[in-house]
Design an enzyme around this catalytic site. Sequence first.
Site, PDB file in Angstrom:
ATOM      1  N   HIS A 221      84.441 -99.233  51.398  1.00  0.00           N
ATOM      2  CA  HIS A 221      83.528-100.067  50.608  1.00  0.00           C
ATOM      3  C   HIS A 221      82.269 -99.301  50.242  1.00  0.00           C
ATOM      4  CE1 HIS A 221      86.059-103.576  51.338  1.00  0.00           C
ATOM      5  NE2 HIS A 221      86.303-102.968  52.493  1.00  0.00           N
TER       6      HIS A 221
ATOM      7  N   GLY B  30      77.317 -74.247  73.140  1.00  0.00           N
ATOM      8  CA  GLY B  30      76.787 -75.611  73.119  1.00  0.00           C
ATOM      9  C   GLY B  30      77.763 -76.621  72.532  1.00  0.00           C
ATOM     10  N   ARG B  31      78.331 -76.308  71.384  1.00  0.00           N
ATOM     11  CA  ARG B  31      79.198 -77.282  70.708  1.00  0.00           C
ATOM     12  C   ARG B  31      80.567 -77.400  71.351  1.00  0.00           C
ATOM     13  NH1 ARG B  31      77.719 -73.019  67.789  1.00  0.00           N
ATOM     14  NH2 ARG B  31      79.263 -71.529  67.017  1.00  0.00           N
TER      15      ARG B  31
ATOM     16  N   LYS C  38      71.247 -76.199  77.221  1.00  0.00           N
ATOM     17  CA  LYS C  38      71.800 -74.954  77.752  1.00  0.00           C
ATOM     18  C   LYS C  38      70.678 -73.947  78.002  1.00  0.00           C
ATOM     19  CE  LYS C  38      75.024 -71.299  76.499  1.00  0.00           C
ATOM     20  NZ  LYS C  38      76.038 -70.810  75.574  1.00  0.00           N
TER      21      LYS C  38
ATOM     22  N   GLU D 237      78.944 -75.301  62.245  1.00  0.00           N
ATOM     23  CA  GLU D 237      78.162 -74.304  62.982  1.00  0.00           C
ATOM     24  C   GLU D 237      79.061 -73.144  63.398  1.00  0.00           C
ATOM     25  OE1 GLU D 237      74.364 -75.237  65.441  1.00  0.00           O
ATOM     26  OE2 GLU D 237      75.929 -75.052  66.944  1.00  0.00           O
TER      27      GLU D 237
ATOM     28  N   GLU E  79      62.892 -79.644  70.571  1.00  0.00           N
ATOM     29  CA  GLU E  79      63.113 -81.093  70.486  1.00  0.00           C
ATOM     30  C   GLU E  79      63.342 -81.679  71.880  1.00  0.00           C
ATOM     31  OE1 GLU E  79      64.655 -78.798  68.679  1.00  0.00           O
ATOM     32  OE2 GLU E  79      65.015 -79.458  66.610  1.00  0.00           O
TER      33      GLU E  79
ATOM     34  N   LYS F 247      63.891 -72.392  62.885  1.00  0.00           N
ATOM     35  CA  LYS F 247      63.131 -72.619  64.138  1.00  0.00           C
ATOM     36  C   LYS F 247      61.861 -71.777  64.137  1.00  0.00           C
ATOM     37  CE  LYS F 247      67.147 -73.468  67.136  1.00  0.00           C
ATOM     38  NZ  LYS F 247      67.946 -72.958  68.251  1.00  0.00           N
TER      39      LYS F 247
HETATM   40  O1  F6P Z   1      70.051 -74.935  67.145  1.00  0.00           O
HETATM   41  C1  F6P Z   1      71.409 -74.896  67.382  1.00  0.00           C
HETATM   42  C2  F6P Z   1      71.725 -74.987  68.841  1.00  0.00           C
HETATM   43  O2  F6P Z   1      71.523 -73.771  69.455  1.00  0.00           O
HETATM   44  C3  F6P Z   1      73.142 -75.479  69.050  1.00  0.00           C
HETATM   45  O3  F6P Z   1      74.074 -74.485  68.937  1.00  0.00           O
HETATM   46  C4  F6P Z   1      73.042 -76.099  70.390  1.00  0.00           C
HETATM   47  O4  F6P Z   1      74.130 -76.940  70.642  1.00  0.00           O
HETATM   48  C5  F6P Z   1      71.732 -76.826  70.254  1.00  0.00           C
HETATM   49  O5  F6P Z   1      70.928 -75.951  69.502  1.00  0.00           O
HETATM   50  C6  F6P Z   1      71.060 -77.200  71.548  1.00  0.00           C
HETATM   51  O6  F6P Z   1      70.780 -76.084  72.335  1.00  0.00           O
HETATM   52  P1  F6P Z   1      70.383 -76.244  73.846  1.00  0.00           P
HETATM   53  O7  F6P Z   1      71.521 -76.875  74.568  1.00  0.00           O
HETATM   54  O8  F6P Z   1      70.109 -74.849  74.339  1.00  0.00           O
HETATM   55  O9  F6P Z   1      69.160 -77.105  73.916  1.00  0.00           O
END
Ligand code: F6P
Length: 532
Positions: free
Chosen positions: A370, A253-254, A195, A339, A201, A499
Amino acid sequence: MWPEIEQLARAARDTDILGLVDEPGRAAAFSVRFDGMLFDYSKTALGLEARAALIRLAGTCDLAARRAAMFAGEPINQTEGRAVLHTALRNLTGGPVMVDGRDIMPGIRETRARMAAFAGDIRAGRITGAGGPISDVVNIGIGGSHLGPEMATLALAPCHDGPRCHFVSNVDGADIADTLAGLDPGRTLVIVASKTFITIETMTNAATARDWMARAVDDPGAQFVAVSSAPERTADWGIAPERVFGFGDYVGGRYSVWGPIGLPVMIAIGPERFGEFLAGAEAMDRHFQEAPPLENMPVMLALVGIWHHQGCGYATRAVLPYDQRLRRLPAYLQQLEMESNGKGVTMEGAPLERSSGPVVWGEPGTNGQHAFYQLIHQGTAVVPCEFILAATGHEPDLAHHHRLLVANCLAQSEALMRGRSMDEAREMMRAAGFDGADLERQAAHRVFPGNRPSTTLICDRLTPRRLGQILALYEHRVFVEGVILGINSFDQWGVELGKVLAQEMEPLLDGGDTSGKDGSTRALVEFVRAAR
Ligand code: F6P
C-alpha cells in the site's frame, strides 16, 4: 566469464519468465531446499546456460578455497589483518578453531556460559536492581551493536519471556529520552554494546543513561554491563571486569549477534532458545561448506544476486519479509550487505571493473503493497524482489490473518511475473463501459509490464532455529558475492571520513572558525548558529 554472463543477461531481457516457469520441472530445478526452508528462484529469467556460467564464475574465483580459508581462521580481512570467524561463535558441535596457533573455542564457550548464567540470573530475579527485579533492559549500541539484537529480539517475540528489551542507537537525544521516559531506574539494566567502546553515539548515550540512573540509584555501576572487545576501555569507563562480555576482533560488528552482542536476545528468550538460534546458524554453516553449488542455498542466493545486479544491471534489491516481526530485517540486511560489499576497489586495491553491491531496501508486507509496490509493478526501473515468508504463524487463533498474509505474498510474486497485457486491460475497461479513445487511455494506465523477477524464501515457521538459518544464509550470500567481486567484505573504511569531519564540525557550531569550509557548509553552519 563476465562477458559471457553479461551477454546472457542482455539476451535474458527478452526471456518470458512465465514461459520458463511453465516448463515441467522448472520449480524444482530452480530452487534449493534445506532443513525446513525452500529458496525458490524459478521466477527469474535465469536459464540453464546462465546458471552454469555463474557457477563456473564462482569456481574461477576460488570460492571453495576462500570459504575454507574463512572457516579455518586465515586473515582474509586483509586490510585489517584479521581472521573472519563469526562462525566460531555458533560452532556448537565442531572442533577447535585456531587463530594465530591458539584454539579460540574454549574462550568462546566460557563467555557464552557466563552470558547464560548472567541472563539466567536476570530472568530469575537473582540479580536485581536497587528497586527490585530487573523489569527492563536498555541496549545502547549502534550499527552492528544494535541492528542484530534489535531485529532478532523483535523477530523472536513469541519466545519472549524475560524482561522487556529496549534499544537506543541514535545520538539524537530524542532516542534515549523517549526510551528512558517511563522506565524505573531502580529496575533497569543497561547494556553498553560497542566493539571498540569509542563510538561517539554509544558513549554519549551511555553517559546520559548513567547520569539518569545516578540520579535515582546509589550504585548505578551495578546496573550496567558492557559488551566489547576493548576491556581496558570498559574498565576506564568504570564497568567491573565480571560485568564485561568480550569477543575477539575476528568478529566484525555486523556479524556479531551470535556472541555477547546477542546478550539482550538471550535475556529476552532465555539461553536455551538462544542456543537453538545458534544451532540454526551452525546448520547453515555446515550446509554452506558441504553442499555442491546447485544445492547450496547461500551460493545460489548469491549467484541470483550477481545475475540481477552485475549481470542484468538492476540497481537495487528489495527485501520484502511477509512477517511483521521481521520488520527490522531490511535494515539489518542493509548494513550486512551494503557495509560489506559497498566497496570501490578489489582486494589488491585496484578499481572495481563492475558495480559493487546493490542498494538494499525494503519493508514488511503487506504494508509495502500500500506504499511503494506501485513503482515495483508499473515503474520503469526493474526491482528484483526477495520475498521472505513463514508458512505458518504463531497465533493459532488468528490463522485467518496468516492465510491472508501468505496469499498476498504468493500473489505478489505471481503478479510481478504475470503482469497484465494491453489486451487484457482493454477487455477490463470495455467490461466497465468504456470505449473509443477513452478506453485506450484508461487501459494504458492499467497495464502491468510483468516479467519482473522475484525470489521467495519460505520456511515452515519463524522459530529461533529458522531465524539463525536465515541470517547465516544472508551472511554467506554476502561472502560469496564478495569473493566473486574480489573485494574485502569485512572492512568498512567508507564510514571513517564522515566520523572525522563530524569531530571537526562540532566546535564550529559554537562559533569556531569556518573559513576552511566550503561555501555550502558554511551557510548551513550559519543557519544552525542563528537558529540556536
Ligand atoms: O561506523 C560503522 C561501525 O564501525 C560498524 O561497522 C559497527 O557495527 C558500528 O560502527 C558500531 O561500532 P562499535 O560496536 O565499535 O561501537
